[in-house]
Design an enzyme around this catalytic site. Structure first.
Site, PDB file in Angstrom:
ATOM      1  N   TYR A  48      -7.246  -0.606  -6.838  1.00  0.00           N
ATOM      2  CA  TYR A  48      -7.634   0.795  -6.970  1.00  0.00           C
ATOM      3  C   TYR A  48      -8.299   1.072  -8.320  1.00  0.00           C
ATOM      4  O   TYR A  48      -8.323   2.209  -8.785  1.00  0.00           O
ATOM      5  CB  TYR A  48      -6.408   1.709  -6.841  1.00  0.00           C
ATOM      6  CG  TYR A  48      -5.918   1.961  -5.434  1.00  0.00           C
ATOM      7  CD1 TYR A  48      -5.536   0.898  -4.612  1.00  0.00           C
ATOM      8  CD2 TYR A  48      -5.804   3.244  -4.922  1.00  0.00           C
ATOM      9  CE1 TYR A  48      -5.058   1.120  -3.324  1.00  0.00           C
ATOM     10  CE2 TYR A  48      -5.330   3.472  -3.638  1.00  0.00           C
ATOM     11  CZ  TYR A  48      -4.956   2.407  -2.851  1.00  0.00           C
ATOM     12  OH  TYR A  48      -4.475   2.636  -1.582  1.00  0.00           O
ATOM     13  N   ASP A  77       1.853 -11.180   3.680  1.00  0.00           N
ATOM     14  CA  ASP A  77       1.867 -11.237   5.146  1.00  0.00           C
ATOM     15  C   ASP A  77       3.262 -11.586   5.659  1.00  0.00           C
ATOM     16  O   ASP A  77       3.779 -10.977   6.604  1.00  0.00           O
ATOM     17  CB  ASP A  77       0.792 -12.205   5.682  1.00  0.00           C
ATOM     18  CG  ASP A  77       0.721 -13.518   4.921  1.00  0.00           C
ATOM     19  OD1 ASP A  77       1.400 -13.659   3.884  1.00  0.00           O
ATOM     20  OD2 ASP A  77      -0.008 -14.423   5.367  1.00  0.00           O
ATOM     21  N   ASP A 119       3.917   2.125   3.906  1.00  0.00           N
ATOM     22  CA  ASP A 119       3.758   2.785   5.209  1.00  0.00           C
ATOM     23  C   ASP A 119       4.664   2.114   6.246  1.00  0.00           C
ATOM     24  O   ASP A 119       5.338   2.785   7.036  1.00  0.00           O
ATOM     25  CB  ASP A 119       2.304   2.691   5.703  1.00  0.00           C
ATOM     26  CG  ASP A 119       1.530   3.985   5.461  1.00  0.00           C
ATOM     27  OD1 ASP A 119       1.836   4.656   4.454  1.00  0.00           O
ATOM     28  OD2 ASP A 119       0.640   4.318   6.263  1.00  0.00           O
TER      29      ASP A 119
HETATM   30  C1  IPM Z   1      -0.467   6.719  -0.430  1.00  0.00           C
HETATM   31  C2  IPM Z   1      -1.685   7.120   0.322  1.00  0.00           C
HETATM   32  C3  IPM Z   1      -2.905   7.115  -0.561  1.00  0.00           C
HETATM   33  C4  IPM Z   1      -3.103   5.754  -1.176  1.00  0.00           C
HETATM   34  C5  IPM Z   1      -4.141   7.555   0.205  1.00  0.00           C
HETATM   35  C6  IPM Z   1      -4.022   8.999   0.647  1.00  0.00           C
HETATM   36  C7  IPM Z   1      -5.400   7.305  -0.530  1.00  0.00           C
HETATM   37  O1  IPM Z   1      -1.860   6.297   1.416  1.00  0.00           O
HETATM   38  O2  IPM Z   1      -0.077   7.421  -1.376  1.00  0.00           O
HETATM   39  O3  IPM Z   1       0.145   5.724  -0.087  1.00  0.00           O
HETATM   40  O4  IPM Z   1      -3.600   4.825  -0.562  1.00  0.00           O
HETATM   41  O5  IPM Z   1      -2.766   5.585  -2.325  1.00  0.00           O
HETATM   42 MG    MG Z   2      -0.379   4.872   1.659  1.00  0.00          MG
END
Ligand code: IPM
Ligand code: MG
Length: 359
Positions: free
Chosen positions: A140, A224, A252
């Protein structure tokens, strides 16, 4: 005795953000009254996609500087159907996290009572993880670009940046956190078999930092393979550290395995406390249910509890979580987790549990 006062910047932003932040602030106010030892002074900012449509920017140019004077930031969600996601992300959340150097993103995952995991035979107590996400660089970092735009030779680069300083500080934070938890167990997520520069350095630094924490048992797990471990053997995991993108994906999965992303909290932390840390529910703006009064406020309550903990109000933080767990156990939950309650009803129930001394 004068109450300890904390200055909180609230940024509700988009979609269900305003609904859940309003619920969170209400619960915090009830907690502060019940506790009596602290008070919150809240300043709300109207930053977000509506402001972008009006002015061309999600927040003012000096936005990050204006946040510096606060003790903590409570953030709702950013993202709107008519604004590209990379614009909203790079216009608000990332400049705050990166500008204030909130380099540790902490994502606790547990199965709350009354909420079902999709994993057979796994309930509260079987899945109790904290994911530590590197939050300042990695995939990022925003380094890259595009050339030959629109031509057949068009090329795009997206460069992941790993610095020795960045990796060392997140490893230290993860080992420290693992050490503070009963099991003292840390899984370092990597992909050093394929990514032979950044990830190999990541592994080397993990081993160096591990030497400072002899009480912590640690392991390396390929990302993975980690997805399989999380599904097949959730009890074997405790604290997990991963790069910005790996942890994004794993968190997630973690949220889904714990029953719902609707309850998952996070803190963007500056462990050195040079600047305020920012707390937010993970779920995002969820425009499909915005304005319907059914957004799940539990992620924001859990997030508010993390904020109180960070501010040093551990008793109030624990009381809030006890109230949330009690209300979930009683089945007062929103439709996303199988219940029939509204945001209002869940919020009232949590406030009542705090007031009534049940929590
Ligand atoms: C998170 C979200 C964000 C990320 C998105 C909204 C860009 O998925 O906070 O996990 O990837 O950082
Ligand atoms: Mg996320």
């Amino acid at each position: 005795m004068t109450a300890r006062t904390y200055r909180i910047a609230a940024i509700p932003a988009d979609g269900i953000g305003p609904e859940v932040i309003a619920a969170g602030l209400e619960v915090l106010e009830v907690l502060a009254r019940r506790d009596g030892g602290f008070r919150l002074e809240v300043t709300e900012f109207d930053w977000g996609s509506a402001r972008y449509r009006r002015t061309g920017a999600l927040m003012p140019g000096d936005g990050v500087a204006r946040l510096r004077g606060f003790d903590a930031i409570l953030f709702g969600a950013v993202g709107a159907p008519d604004v590209p996601d990379h614009v909203t992300l790079w216009g608000l959340r990332l400049p705050i996290c990166q500008g204030l150097d909130q380099y540790a993103n902490i994502r606790p995952t547990r199965i709350l009572p009354g909420i079902a995991s999709p994993l057979a035979g796994i309930g509260p107590g079987d899945l109790d993880w904290v994911i530590v996400r590197e939050n300042s660089e990695g995939e990022y970092s925003g380094i890259g670009g595009r050339a030959h735009r629109g031509l057949p030779a068009e090329v795009a680069t997206e460069v992941a940046i790993f610095t020795r300083e960045g990796v060392t500080r997140i490893m230290r934070h993860a080992f420290r956190l693992a050490q503070s938890r009963p099991r003292k167990l840390l899984s370092v997520v990597t992909k050093s078999n394929a990514q032979r520069h950044g990830m190999v350095m990541w592994d080397e630094i993990a081993a160096e930092v591990a030497a400072e924490f002899p009480q912590v048992s640690w392991e390396r797990v390929l990302v993975d393979a980690m997805t399989v471990r999380m599904v097949k053997d959730p009890r074997s995991l405790d604290t997990i550290v991963a790069t910005n993108l790996h942890a994004d994906i794993l968190s997630d999965l973690a949220g889904a395995l714990a029953g719902s992303l609707g309850v998952a909290p996070t803190g963007n932390i500056d462990p050195e406390r040079r600047a305020p840390s920012m707390f937010e529910p993970i779920h995002g703006s969820a425009f499909d249910i915005a304005g319907k009064g059914i957004a799940n406020p539990v992620a924001t309550f859990w997030t508010a509890s993390m904020m109180l903990e960070h501010l040093g109000e551990a008793d109030a933080a624990a009381r809030l979580m006890r109230a949330v767990e009690r209300v979930c156990a009683e089945g007062v939950t929103t439709p996303d987790v199988g219940g029939r309650a509204t945001t209002r009803e869940v919020t009232d129930a949590v406030c009542e549990a705090i007031r009534g001394g049940n929590a």
